[in-house]
Scaffold this motif. Sequence first.
Motif, PDB file in Angstrom:
ATOM      1  N   GLU A  11       5.769  17.027   7.636  1.00 55.41           N
ATOM      2  CA  GLU A  11       5.356  17.778   6.452  1.00 55.41           C
ATOM      3  C   GLU A  11       5.977  17.195   5.186  1.00 55.41           C
ATOM      4  O   GLU A  11       5.291  17.010   4.179  1.00 55.41           O
ATOM      5  N   GLU A  12       7.268  16.915   5.223  1.00 53.89           N
ATOM      6  CA  GLU A  12       7.953  16.374   4.044  1.00 53.89           C
ATOM      7  C   GLU A  12       7.437  14.989   3.678  1.00 53.89           C
ATOM      8  O   GLU A  12       7.248  14.686   2.496  1.00 53.89           O
ATOM      9  N   LEU A  13       7.203  14.153   4.666  1.00 49.99           N
ATOM     10  CA  LEU A  13       6.744  12.791   4.387  1.00 49.99           C
ATOM     11  C   LEU A  13       5.286  12.763   3.955  1.00 49.99           C
ATOM     12  O   LEU A  13       4.890  11.897   3.169  1.00 49.99           O
ATOM     13  N   ARG A  14       4.487  13.685   4.426  1.00 51.93           N
ATOM     14  CA  ARG A  14       3.087  13.781   3.978  1.00 51.93           C
ATOM     15  C   ARG A  14       3.009  14.094   2.496  1.00 51.93           C
ATOM     16  O   ARG A  14       2.063  13.701   1.813  1.00 51.93           O
ATOM     17  N   ASP A  15       3.997  14.822   1.981  1.00 53.96           N
ATOM     18  CA  ASP A  15       4.009  15.207   0.567  1.00 53.96           C
ATOM     19  C   ASP A  15       4.463  14.078  -0.354  1.00 53.96           C
ATOM     20  O   ASP A  15       4.375  14.219  -1.571  1.00 53.96           O
ATOM     21  N   LEU A  16       4.947  12.979   0.199  1.00 51.61           N
ATOM     22  CA  LEU A  16       5.388  11.845  -0.617  1.00 51.61           C
ATOM     23  C   LEU A  16       4.241  10.869  -0.838  1.00 51.61           C
ATOM     24  O   LEU A  16       3.286  10.827  -0.068  1.00 51.61           O
ATOM     25  N   GLN A 162      18.702  10.474   6.429  1.00 54.15           N
ATOM     26  CA  GLN A 162      17.251  10.652   6.334  1.00 54.15           C
ATOM     27  C   GLN A 162      16.905  11.792   5.378  1.00 54.15           C
ATOM     28  O   GLN A 162      16.018  11.652   4.530  1.00 54.15           O
ATOM     29  N   GLN A 163      17.597  12.900   5.514  1.00 53.71           N
ATOM     30  CA  GLN A 163      17.334  14.060   4.664  1.00 53.71           C
ATOM     31  C   GLN A 163      17.588  13.722   3.193  1.00 53.71           C
ATOM     32  O   GLN A 163      16.782  14.058   2.320  1.00 53.71           O
ATOM     33  N   GLU A 164      18.705  13.060   2.908  1.00 49.38           N
ATOM     34  CA  GLU A 164      19.030  12.694   1.531  1.00 49.38           C
ATOM     35  C   GLU A 164      18.045  11.682   0.959  1.00 49.38           C
ATOM     36  O   GLU A 164      17.702  11.738  -0.226  1.00 49.38           O
ATOM     37  N   ALA A 165      17.565  10.760   1.784  1.00 49.53           N
ATOM     38  CA  ALA A 165      16.582   9.782   1.318  1.00 49.53           C
ATOM     39  C   ALA A 165      15.294  10.490   0.900  1.00 49.53           C
ATOM     40  O   ALA A 165      14.723  10.179  -0.157  1.00 49.53           O
ATOM     41  N   ILE A 166      14.849  11.428   1.698  1.00 48.72           N
ATOM     42  CA  ILE A 166      13.626  12.176   1.355  1.00 48.72           C
ATOM     43  C   ILE A 166      13.825  12.963   0.070  1.00 48.72           C
ATOM     44  O   ILE A 166      12.951  12.972  -0.805  1.00 48.72           O
ATOM     45  N   LEU A 167      14.971  13.609  -0.068  1.00 49.40           N
ATOM     46  CA  LEU A 167      15.240  14.374  -1.296  1.00 49.40           C
ATOM     47  C   LEU A 167      15.250  13.466  -2.520  1.00 49.40           C
ATOM     48  O   LEU A 167      14.675  13.810  -3.558  1.00 49.40           O
ATOM     49  N   GLU A 168      15.894  12.325  -2.409  1.00 50.69           N
ATOM     50  CA  GLU A 168      15.932  11.403  -3.545  1.00 50.69           C
ATOM     51  C   GLU A 168      14.538  10.879  -3.871  1.00 50.69           C
ATOM     52  O   GLU A 168      14.160  10.780  -5.036  1.00 50.69           O
ATOM     53  N   LEU A 169      13.774  10.552  -2.852  1.00 48.52           N
ATOM     54  CA  LEU A 169      12.420  10.050  -3.087  1.00 48.52           C
ATOM     55  C   LEU A 169      11.520  11.131  -3.686  1.00 48.52           C
ATOM     56  O   LEU A 169      10.664  10.832  -4.519  1.00 48.52           O
TER      57      LEU A 169
END
Length: 195
Positions: A11-16, A162-169
């Motif tokens: 879900e998180e990666l689909r939103d990027l 991984q979590q921090e990378a997604i948040l930063e992106l």
Amino acid sequence: MLFFDEDRLNEELRDLGHWQRVAFVASCVEVLVPGYARFCEEEGVGDPDLIGNIVNQVWDGLRRPVLEGIEVPSPSSVLDSLPEEEDWNEWFPQAENAVAATSFLVELVRNNDASLAVRAANQCYEAVDELAARGIEGGLLDAEAREVLGELPLVQKELLRQQEAILELRKAVDRGYSTVVRLRDRASSGAISAS
């Protein structure tokens, strides 16, 4: 405590956006490259330069204004770098994870399928999970032991990265040079190695 949650990650990666997914997967490959290099060094097989060059080309491409034009080999040619069963050493699992994640990276550069980013993240998780399991006496067979494994610092560190990378992106509006450099630096500092 963090857990590997494939549905949440999907879900998180689909939103990027595409470049953000590519950057995330490049960070996953960056974590895995040293384990692959260690396997190749010990066995005298494999192609650590190919895997390293691919991730370098992608990082360089992420610094350009347009993602198109990143020259990467086909996923099948990357998979040719998979270790053979007869070349087994303790770094074999991490080598397999590195090659698989790299094949997902080159495929993602070409087609922007969010599920590839999830699969690459899973390769990192599996690699640190197996590496952490080596340090537990008697092996891991039951659910309780698996839960203990997930609490180990090595596993938690990768899940947090991984979590921090997604948040930063998610916060990054465009491909700023500093965002790409920070992601790569964090991934390099969390890299799987002999230490």
